[in-house]
Design an enzyme around this catalytic site. Sequence first.
Site, PDB file in Angstrom:
ATOM      1  N   ASP A 118      -0.565  -4.589  -3.813  1.00  0.00           N
ATOM      2  CA  ASP A 118      -1.549  -3.515  -4.015  1.00  0.00           C
ATOM      3  C   ASP A 118      -0.916  -2.147  -3.755  1.00  0.00           C
ATOM      4  O   ASP A 118      -1.530  -1.272  -3.145  1.00  0.00           O
ATOM      5  CB  ASP A 118      -2.750  -3.698  -3.070  1.00  0.00           C
ATOM      6  CG  ASP A 118      -3.443  -5.037  -3.248  1.00  0.00           C
ATOM      7  OD1 ASP A 118      -3.309  -5.642  -4.324  1.00  0.00           O
ATOM      8  OD2 ASP A 118      -4.114  -5.483  -2.306  1.00  0.00           O
ATOM      9  N   ASP A 141       0.815  -1.225   0.000  1.00  0.00           N
ATOM     10  CA  ASP A 141       0.000   0.000   0.000  1.00  0.00           C
ATOM     11  C   ASP A 141       0.844   1.269   0.000  1.00  0.00           C
ATOM     12  O   ASP A 141       0.602   2.204   0.765  1.00  0.00           O
ATOM     13  CB  ASP A 141      -0.954   0.015   1.201  1.00  0.00           C
ATOM     14  CG  ASP A 141      -1.982  -1.103   1.157  1.00  0.00           C
ATOM     15  OD1 ASP A 141      -1.968  -1.870   0.176  1.00  0.00           O
ATOM     16  OD2 ASP A 141      -2.779  -1.210   2.081  1.00  0.00           O
TER      17      ASP A 141
END
Length: 325
Positions: free
Chosen positions: A185, A162
């Site tokens: 991600d 992230d």
Amino acid sequence: MKKLLLLLAIMATSQTGFSAGKYDNPDTLVVARDGTGEFRNIDDAIEVCRAFMDYHKVIYVKKGTYKEKLIIPSWLQNIEICGEDAEKTIITFDDHANIKRTDNGKPMGTFRTYTLKIEGNAITLKNITIENNSARLGQAVALHTEGDRLVFINCRFVGHQDTIYTGTAGTRLYFKDCYICGTTDFIFGPSTAWFEGCTIESLVNSYVTAASTPQDQPFGYVFNNCRLIAGGTAEQCYLGRPWRPYAYTLFMNCELGEHIRSEGWENWRNPENEKTTRYLEYNNRGAGAQPQQRVAWSHQLTKKEATKITPQAVFNRNDGWNPWK
């Protein structure tokens, strides 16, 4: 009579735009850890900027490592934070999602872990590194954006899971010639963002993007002329998985390394996402560009379709914003 004259003088002064404070002007502020600037911390320079400035204000940051957890608040705009050297001007912090909060003892959670959070509009970053250097103990955001019309030029965003959270639907972000690295991600959220000429480095086998584009938003993430490379232990990576059902991600004119899996995309273990997710590619090259082997629910654009996808079209709001000029 004297009181009237004094009142008139004050009114005249205010109408000529007289600055009430020392820093209420477009002059550049200089930050340096070694004490050679006006400020030693970036936060101190942000604090003296006037709310809702209608002029461009530069905060010039000299080389050094600044351990700061920063917020550019919603009442600030037209600020540029410019580093002296992208690799040697570093803003860093080390929060992660599983750190216990001091107010209630509960885990911090992803969205409080940022090193830099930008709430204001019309903010520019140049030649600077934003880093979350936490160990891999949970999600750890380097850049968290909420403002609109944000520009990032020749910046480095360093983290693990992230790294970049584009946190507000409907906001527009432009990344030019940036370096972004992470594990899982590491580019995620609902904003509309254009990445031009960026280098994207995966550090482990995982996912590059996790867009959560709203259904009514025509564009999400567009990567153009970017280079996807592998570092660390990365050998098998997906271009993306949908954090929300209508995720939009496009890679076009990009060089995709051999670490990109032949199927390209993953449905986040939910076949229903295949009916709505908008995953697109056009004219990519490299060992990871294998259009004939992509999942059937992704789409290869035609040349005619691709020519319609420009920054002007993606960012269109009829407000004249032109970050790529």
